[in-house]
Design a protein around this motif. Sequence first.
Motif, PDB file in Angstrom:
ATOM      1  N   PRO A  31      35.100   7.534  52.522  1.00  0.00           N
ATOM      2  CA  PRO A  31      34.339   6.843  53.565  1.00  0.00           C
ATOM      3  C   PRO A  31      35.090   5.615  54.078  1.00  0.00           C
ATOM      4  O   PRO A  31      35.553   4.797  53.276  1.00  0.00           O
ATOM      5  N   GLN A  32      35.214   5.520  55.383  1.00  0.00           N
ATOM      6  CA  GLN A  32      35.641   4.230  55.942  1.00  0.00           C
ATOM      7  C   GLN A  32      34.378   3.591  56.521  1.00  0.00           C
ATOM      8  O   GLN A  32      33.621   2.997  55.768  1.00  0.00           O
ATOM      9  N   CYS A  33      34.128   3.765  57.808  1.00  0.00           N
ATOM     10  CA  CYS A  33      32.885   3.156  58.290  1.00  0.00           C
ATOM     11  C   CYS A  33      31.679   3.837  57.669  1.00  0.00           C
ATOM     12  O   CYS A  33      30.642   3.233  57.462  1.00  0.00           O
ATOM     13  N   GLY A  34      31.807   5.129  57.380  1.00  0.00           N
ATOM     14  CA  GLY A  34      30.753   5.828  56.651  1.00  0.00           C
ATOM     15  C   GLY A  34      29.674   6.432  57.515  1.00  0.00           C
ATOM     16  O   GLY A  34      28.766   7.077  56.997  1.00  0.00           O
ATOM     17  N   TYR A  35      29.780   6.265  58.822  1.00  0.00           N
ATOM     18  CA  TYR A  35      28.699   6.760  59.682  1.00  0.00           C
ATOM     19  C   TYR A  35      28.683   8.290  59.748  1.00  0.00           C
ATOM     20  O   TYR A  35      27.634   8.896  59.855  1.00  0.00           O
TER      21      TYR A  35
ATOM     22  N   THR B 136      38.349   7.708  48.210  1.00  0.00           N
ATOM     23  CA  THR B 136      38.296   6.698  49.282  1.00  0.00           C
ATOM     24  C   THR B 136      38.052   7.361  50.638  1.00  0.00           C
ATOM     25  O   THR B 136      38.651   6.989  51.652  1.00  0.00           O
TER      26      THR B 136
ATOM     27  N   CYS C  36      37.554   7.448  61.952  1.00  0.00           N
ATOM     28  CA  CYS C  36      38.258   6.462  61.124  1.00  0.00           C
ATOM     29  C   CYS C  36      39.385   7.030  60.281  1.00  0.00           C
ATOM     30  O   CYS C  36      40.371   6.358  60.044  1.00  0.00           O
ATOM     31  N   THR C  37      39.214   8.223  59.750  1.00  0.00           N
ATOM     32  CA  THR C  37      40.018   8.607  58.576  1.00  0.00           C
ATOM     33  C   THR C  37      41.169   9.551  58.868  1.00  0.00           C
ATOM     34  O   THR C  37      42.077   9.670  58.054  1.00  0.00           O
TER      35      THR C  37
END
Lengths: 160, 741
Positions: free
Chosen positions: A97-101, A95, A136-137
């Motif tokens: 990637p959050q926004c994944g940018y 898990t 994000c992470t």
Amino acid sequence: MPTLKMILNGQEVFVDVEAGDLLADVLRDKLGLIGTKISCGEGECGACAVLVDGRAVDSCLYPALKAQGREVTTIEGLGQDNRLDPIQQAFIDKTAPQCGYCIPGMVISAKALLDENPHPTRQEIEEGISGNLCRCTGYYQIIEAIELAAERLAEKGGPK
Amino acid sequence: MSNRVVGQSVPKIDAATKVRGQRKFPQDFNMKGQLYAKVVWSEYPHARVLKIDVSPAEALPGVVAILTSKDVPVNEYGINIVDQPVLVGEGEKVRWLGDRIAIVIGESEKIAQEARQLVRVEYEPLPVVSDPREAMKPGAPLIHEERGDSNILKHVKIRKGDIEKGFAEADVVIEKYYLTPHVEHAYMQPEAGVGYIDEKGRVTVIAAAQWSHDDLHQISHMLDLPLDQVREIVPAIGGAFGGREDMYIQHLLALCAYCVRRPVKMVFDREESIRNTGKRHPYYMKYRTGATRDGKLTAVEIELISDAGGYASTSIPVLNNAASFAAGPYVVPHAKVDAYTVYTNNAVTMAMRGFGSTQPAFAYEMQMNKLAEALGVDPVELRMKNLLEDGSIALTGNPMPKGVGIKETLRQAALGAGWREEGDQWIKPDLGTPSAPYRRRGIGVACGYKNVGYSFGFDDKSKVIVELALDESGEVARALVKLGASDQGMGAHTALAQIAAEALGIDYEKVRVALVDTSVVPNGGSCSASRHVYMSGNAIIRACQEAVRKRQEALRTGERRVSVEYEYHGRSVRPTTPYDDENGMCDPHISYGYTSQIALVEVDVETGQTEVLKFLAAQDVGKAINPEMVKGQAGGGVHMGLGYALTEEFIQKEGLVKTRRFSEYHIPTVADMPREFIPFIVEVPDPTGPFGAKGVGEMTTLPTAPAIISAIHDAVGVWIDNLPATAEKVWWKMREKAGMA
């Protein structure tokens, strides 16, 4: 207009570029490889990382013509025959990637690290992604993903 | 209902496309024949625009149009108060650096870039007001003359019990002043998108947004078009954290498309994203807290002053929230709160993770740790004596609804950090030996709580459509969930798909969540206030229950499709009320999430540098729909809180920006993060939440800064009351304490 010839994701490509063009813009705008992300545009965040001859570089600062005759690997070039690279799979499984940018750049940095050092310590993983910012992470699941990828690659007998 | 999917860490619905680099973010969209736009930004934080000369720019080959205020049908917008011009025209005022004079549209990005340098603007500079405490004084230069004779946007008053009596009962009183800085959201994906006219003639925007349906209202007002003539599509969002709740690019793209009738692409660079978009509010906070010798809080007197910047944005709702949480998650019988938000010429301030609950959390938790020290009581023990429970009367006079999990979060974090519980007593752990003779160790504790969903009488709701496709045997082959719920990265779509799968009794893989396109999906409400799992989750469960019933009918009729629309209203389970004008009493919020955190640090006494060795984060989420995603929220929340504590400060001097890039505005890198991170998932159910779930996204940031700052004090004996605690600041404080400064 000079022609840039490079081995891009295993394929020879020719593309007309201007002298000042940066690799990130050529990849995204001329070759449609949108997986390479631009976030800061000045080499401070690592979102645009690609491999040039196996080393991770910030493509937003990298003159496109400097890639002349070299091997360039973007996030689209990872994995084979539609199968994910083990690093990509580990990012999903943890898990990460959050926004994944930032994720393509993170995966590229992880790839450069594991290719050179298949059994990194946690400290070495942190150093390997210290040029990649993520908002994000908190980075923990990204580190865990790289650890997991290293384990899985070791079971399979090393990366590449 | 079985828990087959809810509670499982299934892969995120968008993870595979994100790790492949295939997921399209706003800057990844290109359309045939598209033009490129660039903004001409204000050069002054406060000035009157005398003259705008676009002719040199217009003369540049490849320039297609230059839009100025005259091109905007209704030149005003604003998410809460309509006080912002879209473009500032001649004779009008700029009020901060994010104001726009013109938009230059050209055949290429290069041409647009070049042309915007050629637009000549003459200004008459006006006095700059950069401190809200000055701005609120009578006679201060007015930022918005049209809005009355004061820069104060709002004053919230809370009067609970008898404040004099409360302080008379106190044996110890702590009075301190705290300051938190402007903070940049620093999402990795800068503002970008494409505006175009779609095949039905609608003005359409592809961009990142937290509440597309609200953007639509603002865009339709700006263009003076009916709602069905505007459309917004939200692809993958590269982070938001509150920063995309207001429009910073959506309306500009709409305006471009409306004016030139061709696709127009616009991408902000990092400097524009930092310099010209909204920030977290700085808060100036005066706290006076009283307690008895045996550690019971008796009274708290609070003044909060927030810097709204040049336009209101959501400063008033943020202030409302801040005031309601100002006393922290504690029972305080007597309280007085005066909270103000004030226009200045600084950056516009807006929603950011915590929405006003983050700033007071720093102050009230610092107060608790100072009280603990003054009373000679362990900080965990002091909190345990005062923390809210089910039915406790909160600051605004309302009983706390069932599911108050704050004590359990503190218990788990404290035990995890090595505290011992002996009856009512809590005993701090031994911290071990520092890693070097010039380093000192310290430990700090903090708690926090925040609302889930929109508050103060707002009719918070989420509408969803659930569509089932049945196979030959009548089984559900696929389920499609349609709702306008942006997934800015935290995994809202994954969690909502899990809830749908659970409620339908089908596999998670069979559920799809539709792309947010306002022409297709109904209004799910804002992607903020940690609300989608609770609000949209509740809507989805009810829609799915109805879909299951309808499927039974379909089985009889041979129908292969089932469609259900459901709108869930928060007030159906817990109506909220606005502040009473006189005493502030109200029932402010629908639901709450709770968190406690503990930091173990080492401070280098020679440099003042702080390293966080270990960090424990316990969050009561009611029910973890996806435990790994909850851990991700904890990691990200602590990242943001650690930046708040140690490294992040958006610096302005007289309204001008000094921190314009990541090498000047420091978000934590991996090397700055705590060496060891231990998240705890606490599940004290909210009986009104879906499967007992609350919210988690914002709460994880609240206690981080006070926990770290209190740990620094435990290590080297100095209190840093104005964030961030940079090495220099800590070093100077240590010198001051040693009598050397």
